[in-house]
Design an enzyme around this catalytic site. Structure first.
Site, PDB file in Angstrom:
ATOM      1  CB  CYS A 109     -24.709   4.455   5.287  1.00 30.91           C
ATOM      2  SG  CYS A 109     -23.507   3.194   4.809  1.00 30.91           S
ATOM      3  CB  THR A 360       3.389   5.471  -1.193  1.00 30.90           C
ATOM      4  OG1 THR A 360       3.706   5.516  -2.588  1.00 30.90           O
ATOM      5  CG2 THR A 360       4.672   5.351  -0.384  1.00 30.90           C
ATOM      6  CE1 TYR A 361       0.952  -1.242  -0.697  1.00 36.08           C
ATOM      7  CE2 TYR A 361      -0.594   0.314  -1.673  1.00 36.08           C
ATOM      8  CZ  TYR A 361      -0.294  -0.630  -0.716  1.00 36.08           C
ATOM      9  OH  TYR A 361      -1.231  -0.960   0.235  1.00 36.08           O
ATOM     10  CB  THR A 372       1.952   8.812  -5.218  1.00 40.66           C
ATOM     11  OG1 THR A 372       2.095   8.110  -3.963  1.00 40.66           O
ATOM     12  CG2 THR A 372       2.234   7.855  -6.359  1.00 40.66           C
ATOM     13  CD  GLU A 437      -2.686   2.699  -8.882  1.00 40.28           C
ATOM     14  OE1 GLU A 437      -1.540   3.182  -8.924  1.00 40.28           O
ATOM     15  OE2 GLU A 437      -3.311   2.340  -9.903  1.00 40.28           O
TER      16      GLU A 437
END
Length: 466
Positions: A109, A360-361, A372, A437
């Protein structure tokens, strides 16, 4: 074009199209996500802005811009990241950045390596160390073994590895120093997964530092034939694409209803875990020879480059024992040990783990008001399953119901050999979902991976201490 020799016409054309797209997208923070979907995301809190001022002089680098799609998580990440690298702790500052370089280099990386080479240079000491591992002190070189095992096969870590580090005479590590080093190693291994999984572009001002180039795409990726990754629901006008989300929603609803009626025995739950663990062997990024190690601009910071990921349970071999989470968990064991040896880091790590898992939304793509939690736990537990960690209160049958094969390929690649991740893999799953998401998926993968590494390392330290 040399990079596409020996592959099919379909993939040759696809690669050319992707190269055109990447030239268009790569000017932003991510080569996978259009810049306009990152810039102007949710506003940051005052405390997050303050952390950015401390760490980056108020400027958001590409990594934090992509994470900024989830400001609440970014705040937890920055608090932990800043504490590990800047605040009082067992290790001196230049050691911290050098360990970050060693960890990021395991996955080639160069984006992270370049950044921490620059940080190391700014400290203004021991500049010879940047010529390669053979120029750094033996004490740091002694971390090579635990670095490579943690990065690729953490289940192999034993109390003997710990003993070798803390009882080496003049080159020995104290337990507090070793815990700091282990957390840094796990942090940057996992961060490399996020960088590659989210297509984070190198920052222009650090793309070439001390001879290390910040090329995000290793040479091995340029000519990969990707037919095996093509999903039948690709968002290319296929009418089945629209039903993908609905089918997932329906499976979640059905699983929730079945939970109430499922009285599976302990043996049955164990069988479901074993089945999922064995099936993970079949999830591969085809087209790679694990013995081939591509040339890397960060090779001078890597010891034993041929050592890489191998499946936890390989065919025809004695399986290592499953890591039972109830016997050694983060909440009941790891947290208290790490906090005792490295003050306050346990609280910061715990906050980061919980934030990623609880974030979470209440929506999925175009659907609002959705719980979710089932999907988030499946993602987290699938990573731990690949690392041989089992939760006896979790039904691993849900993993196969919720995670499609192309998503499993992506998860395994990002988690186990992130340097192989391609934009095509990123695009191969959840076609109707927002980029934010998918970034949340990467946050879960990153934290699950880091926690798995820490559990194995901290368990070994506990065994050594007792």
């Amino acid at each position: 074009m040399n990079g596409t020799a020996g592959i099919c016409n379909h993939c040759r054309n696809t690669i050319r199209e992707k190269e055109k797209m990447s030239r268009h997208i790569s000017t932003g923070p991510s080569s996978f996500i259009p810049e306009n979907e990152i810039i102007g995301a949710m506003p940051l809190s005052d405390s997050t802005v303050m952390l950015l001022d401390e760490e980056f002089s108020g400027r958001m680098d590409n990594l934090t811009q992509v994470m900024g799609l989830h400001p609440h998580y970014l705040q937890a990440f920055l608090r932990c990241h800043y504490y590990l690298l800047r605040m009082d702790g067992p290790l001196p500052l230049h050691y911290r950045h050098y360990i970050a370089i060693m960890a990021a280099a395991r996955h080639q990386c160069s984006t992270l390596v370049c950044h921490h080479v620059q940080e190391f240079e700014q400290i203004g000491v021991c500049s010879d160390w940047l010529r390669g591992l053979e120029f750094c002190p033996q004490r740091l070189r002694n971390l090579n073994e635990i670095n490579k095992i943690l990065a690729h096969r953490p289940w192999l870590i034993t109390k003997q590895h710990i003993q070798a580090l803390v009882k080496t005479g003049e080159h020995s590590w104290s337990l507090a120093e070793l815990v700091h080093a282990v957390v840094l190693l796990a942090h940057f291994h996992a961060l490399a997964s996020f960088v590659f999984g989210s297509g984070v572009n190198p920052d222009p001002e650090v793309t070439e530092v001390n001879g290390v180039t910040g090329d995000l795409c290793p040479p091995v990726m340029k000519g990969l034939c990707t037919c095996h990754l093509t999903n039948s629901n690709q968002a290319n006008g296929n009418p089945n694409t629209g039903s993908e989300l609905e089918a997932l929603m329906e499976r979640m609803k059905r699983l929730l209803e079945e939970r109430e009626d499922d009285d599976a025995s302990e043996e049955e739950m164990f069988t479901r875990f074993e089945k999922e663990k064995k099936e993970s062997l079949l999830v591969v990024s085809a087209g790679f020879d694990e013995e081939v190690v591509p040339p890397s601009p960060v090779a001078r910071f890597v010891d034993d480059p041929s050592f890489g990921y191998q499946d936890f349970a390989r065919h025809g071999e004695d399986n290592p024992p499953t890591f039972k989470a109830q016997d050694y968990s983060w909440e009941d064991h790891g947290f208290s040990l790490v906090n005792r040896l490295y003050s306050d880091i346990g609280h910061l790590l715990d906050d980061k783990f919980r934030t990623a898992c609880d974030l979470t939304y209440y929506n999925m793509a175009s659907h609002e008001g959705v719980d979710t939690s089932m999907l988030r736990r499946a993602l987290f537990n699938y990573v731990h399953c690949m690392y041989g960690i089992r939760y006896d209160d979790y039904d691993y049958g849900e993993v196969n119901q919720l995670l499609e094969r192309s998503l499993k390929v992506y998860i395994k690649t990002v988690t186990c050999y992130p340097e192989r991740t391609t934009c095509r893999m990123y695009e191969s799953y959840w076609h109707q979902f927002r980029h934010s998401e998918k970034v949340h998926v990467n946050l879960l993968l990153m934290e699950a991976r880091m926690q798995a590494e820490l559990l194995y390392a901290l368990r070994a330290i506990t065994h050594y201490m007792t």
